[in-house]
Design an enzyme around this catalytic site. Structure first.
Site, PDB file in Angstrom:
ATOM      1  N   ASP A   1       0.866  -1.170   0.000  1.00 20.50           N
ATOM      2  CA  ASP A   1       0.000   0.000   0.000  1.00 20.50           C
ATOM      3  C   ASP A   1       0.909   1.230   0.000  1.00 20.50           C
ATOM      4  OD1 ASP A   1      -2.069   1.772  -0.029  1.00 20.50           O
ATOM      5  OD2 ASP A   1      -3.193   0.804   1.571  1.00 20.50           O
TER       6      ASP A   1
HETATM    7  C1  BGC Z   1      -4.959   3.333  -0.158  1.00 22.04           C
HETATM    8  C2  BGC Z   1      -4.992   2.373  -1.319  1.00 22.04           C
HETATM    9  C3  BGC Z   1      -4.771   3.128  -2.601  1.00 22.04           C
HETATM   10  C4  BGC Z   1      -3.443   3.857  -2.523  1.00 22.04           C
HETATM   11  C5  BGC Z   1      -3.073   4.638  -3.752  1.00 22.04           C
HETATM   12  C6  BGC Z   1      -3.709   4.210  -0.178  1.00 22.04           C
HETATM   13  O1  BGC Z   1      -3.809   5.220   0.760  1.00 22.04           O
HETATM   14  O2  BGC Z   1      -5.037   2.627   1.055  1.00 22.04           O
HETATM   15  O3  BGC Z   1      -6.201   1.682  -1.345  1.00 22.04           O
HETATM   16  O4  BGC Z   1      -4.841   2.260  -3.694  1.00 22.04           O
HETATM   17  O5  BGC Z   1      -3.488   4.767  -1.440  1.00 22.04           O
HETATM   18  O6  BGC Z   1      -3.882   5.743  -3.893  1.00 22.04           O
END
Ligand code: BGC
Length: 753
Positions: A271
């Protein structure tokens, strides 16, 4: 010559051979094996053998907010990711979350994943995946960051709207076709957030304490299905911890389970900002690092990509002999495989953006996902011969919801609000007044995307309410459209809700409106359950989710009866937090503790164990406001006797169950027939019942269909943690078939030898 053949297969001959930018013409006939998985393995080994150490390190971490660099020297292209999971995110700047200000990156905003789950229709999930994948492909993205499939453990989780509800079986059945649909475009699904990412509060320090049986029975099945049946090409790790390590590089989750037990060959993507340490990331099964700040999570630094944990620190670690190249090669192989399946897949289609088909898909999924929760005296559908004036009240009737909520925020090509949808549909026959009733959230932008609305309102709450009550009194019918929105502590990333209550004084407003005019329908727009203390007093209640571009049209279609509603709840609609296992028995949001690495964490014991959702309300004989699987139709369905053979032989791998279902009303309609199983006597405590099959059938008035389910032994098994295997015990089992977890219509038993 080998060099030429590798590059030729990838289609990037010129750059590598000549170093010039003008490509050599490709041979007239493109060999059919270009997209052959077997051939991919050969190409991976070939590419790997040509890469320098620096190039290998280069492709396993980001070079911008959403891309990794590939290997230009070898013609291996950049790998671009995009959010996900409900539409393709607008383009952001290279190194910022702010918009790149493109003018051609508006998308189809599809309904929230909770709405998709509420269709209980795997065909809709495939259509959804295929359509959103087409948009991702058109925007030249290789990885779509979705679907989100974490289990709904508490109604307070700020990201429930991005997920598919509480039941592992339902989620699995919907996630697999979504993944396949996306990947039919040569775009990878990135299944997230693996695993146990069940709350947003303290999301970087949450440390769920979960036993193996609970893990395998509740929190892993949907991920397993996405990996093994869906054959997802990538997974995203969560921010949370698990047994002493962060999820994104958790050796148990990533190495032992995902890549070990499930034998999965895809790439694990962190993530954004979930990596905190080189050694753990190297050993814990992480393949690609994205979104890191170089000082953990607190301090951002621009263009710090070389400082990523899997960049220079890893390179130096290998050079000094601290890490072997074996782990690195495994990561590189996985990233190359991801690239060959997507960016270097020469047979992928071209995709399309905001096409008529996508609008249609958005609308159909929305219409099928809307859940009619209550319909006393058939207040719905609206009877235009009797109703001449409708008072629409509530901020959500006019607020655009595709902007906001965190990483799933979109720049929708257009958004039909509920009020517009109702006016479009009824405008000629019925007078529709609008009063706001309350002011909730007046934000109209997110990361630079603006809705163009002006929601400022200087009136006092009393003035707003008085206007709405007067309008209610003067109308034949009231449609209140409220609920949550995408602001912090509502349905939004990085924060949980404070409570289940509707915000902004909506409960009191609903009561006042009902006093003024009892002919009232409440449309709740949210991605999670809310307390409805007025549920028995308001004749009509609709759960309408966030439905994207076509919100208003889909809603008006159900309210008018053009669409006969057929959605059912993908989670239990609790009356209060007391009915939720996580709050009653488990800990939420946990207690501060220090983990084995000396980090401050929030321990969160999942003491409710496998008793999540209806498994908890069943066990404790609680009556939620609406049970899991509940949803009404404008027609009625009768269930006949369920038939199951008396005995399941020892060597039988499956058993067949049938039940006749008849449409007894006077409209065509769709019913979701749900099959639950119960182990009557077991050596371990088991849920009162568990969903193990469902089928959505469309029936004409008077039509009967024999609905058949085939249940394998896994449907009757529990996870024996000591033996680390699934066990079906001999003895008596009950099959329960019904219209919801709270409305079982027919039962039968059989004996397993
Ligand atoms: C989220 C993800 C997301 C990523 C990119 C993170 O903060 O938890 O689900 O895909 O950001 O935007």
């Amino acid at each position: 010559m080998k060099f030429i053949s590798l590059l030729y297969k990838g289609g990037f001959i010129a750059i590598a051979l000549t170093g010039a930018m003008a490509p050599l013409p490709l041979p007239a006939a493109v060999p059919v094996y270009l997209n052959d998985e077997k051939n991919i393995e050969e190409r991976i080994e070939d590419a790997l053998s040509r890469m320098t150490l620096e190039e290998k390190i280069g492709i396993i971490h980001a070079q911008s907010k959403f891309s990794a660099p590939g290997v230009p020297r070898l013609g291996i292209p950049e790998l671009w990711c995009t959010d996900g999971p409900m539409g393709v995110r607008p383009e952001v700047l290279w190194d910022e979350w702010e918009q790149a200000q493109w003018t051609n990156d508006s998308c189809t905003a599809f309904p929230s994943l909770t709405a998709l789950a509420a269709t209980w229709n795997p065909e809709m999930a495939y259509l959804y995946g295929k359509s959103i994948g087409e948009e991702a492909r058109f925007r030249n993205k290789s990885v779509l960051l979705g679907p989100g499939i974490n289990v709904y453990r508490t109604p307070l989780n700020g990201r429930n709207f991005e997920y598919m509800g509480e039941d592992p079986y339902l989620i699995a059945r919907m996630a697999v076709p979504y993944v396949k649909g996306v990947q039919s475009n040569g775009v990878a699904a990135c299944v997230k957030h693996f695993a146990l990412n069940n709350n947003e509060i303290n999301r970087h320090t949450s440390n769920p304490i979960v036993d193996d049986r609970t893990l395998y029975e509740i929190y892993l099945p949907s991920f397993k299905a996405a990996a093994t049946e869906g054959e997802a090409w990538s997974f995203m790790g969560g921010y949370n911890l698990f047994r002493g390590e962060h999820a994104s590089y958790n050796p148990i989750l990533m190495n032992d389970i995902l890549k070990g037990e499930w034998n999965w060959d895809g790439a694990v993507i962190s993530d954004w900002g979930a990596v905190h340490d080189t050694e753990s990331a190297v050993k814990g099964g992480l393949d690609m690092e994205f979104g890191s700040w170089t000082n953990g999570l607190t301090n951002g630094r621009s263009n710090a990509y070389d400082n990523y944990w899997l960049a220079t620190p890893y390179l130096e670690g290998i050079r000094s002999g601290r890490y072997s190249e074996d782990e690195l090669d495994d990561k590189v192989r996985r990233v190359l495989r991801l690239t060959f399946r997507t960016a270097m897949n020469r047979q992928r289609p071209w995709g399309s953006m905001v096409s008529d088909e996508h609008k249609q898909a958005c609308r159909e999924i929305g219409e099928e996902g809307i859940v009619l929760l209550r319909n006393e005296n058939n207040i719905l559908p609206v009877d235009a011969s009797k109703v001449k004036k409708i008072a629409v009240v509530g901020e959500n009737a006019i607020k655009m919801m595709t902007v906001g909520g965190g990483s799933s925020s979109l720049k929708a090509a257009y958004e039909i609000t509920p009020l517009e949808g109702l006016r479009n549909r009824f405008g000629k026959d019925i007078e529709i007044t609008y009063s706001r009733g309350y002011v909730g959230d007046t934000t109209t932008s997110y990361n630079g995307v603006v809705t163009g609305q002006n929601l400022a309102d200087s009136r006092t709450p009393e003035e707003l309410r008085a206007e709405a009550v007067k309008a209610a009194r003067e109308a034949d019918m009231v449609i209140f459209i409220g609920g949550l929105n995408k602001s912090d502590h509502q349905d939004a990333e990085d924060s949980d809700r404070y409570s289940m209550e509707l915000p902004y004084g909506q409960d009191a407003l609903i009561s006042a409106l009902r006093e003024a005019n009892p002919n009232m329908v409440v449309v709740n727009i949210s991605g999670t359950g809310v307390a409805m203390p007025w549920a028995n007093k308001v004749p009509g209640i609709i759960q309408a989710w966030y439905l994207g571009n076509e919100t208003g049209n889909a809603l008006a279609s159900v309210i008018s009866g053009d669409t006969n509603p057929s959605g059912k709840l993908p989670y239990t609609y609790y009356a209060s937090l007391d009915q939720v296992g996580a709050h009653k028995m488990g800990e939420y949001p946990g207690h501060p503790s220090i983990d084995n690495l000396g980090n401050e964490v929030m321990d969160m014991p999942y003491n409710e164990g496998i008793f999540v959702g209806y498994r908890f309300t069943d066990k404790n004989k609680l009556r939620p406001t609406f049970p899991f699987g509940h949803g009404l139709s404008y027609t009625d369905f009768a269930y006949g006797d369920v038939f199951v053979p008396k005995v399941m032989k020892k060597d039988a791998s499956a058993i067949e169950v049938t039940v006749p279902v008849t449409n007894t009303g006077d409209r065509k309609g769709k019913e979701i027939i749900q099959l639950y199983v119960r182990d009557i006597k077991s050596s371990v405590e088991r849920p009162v019942k568990e969903l193990k099959g469902f089928s959505k059938v469309e029936l004409e008035p008077g039509q009967t269909e024999q609905v058949t389910f085939k249940l394998g032994r896994d449907a009757f098994s529990y996870f024996d943690a000591d033996r680390h295997e699934w066990v079906m015990e001999p003895g008596d089992f009950e099959i329960l078939v019904g219209a919801s977890a709270g409305d079982i219509r027919s039962k039968a038993t059989f004996r397993a030898e």
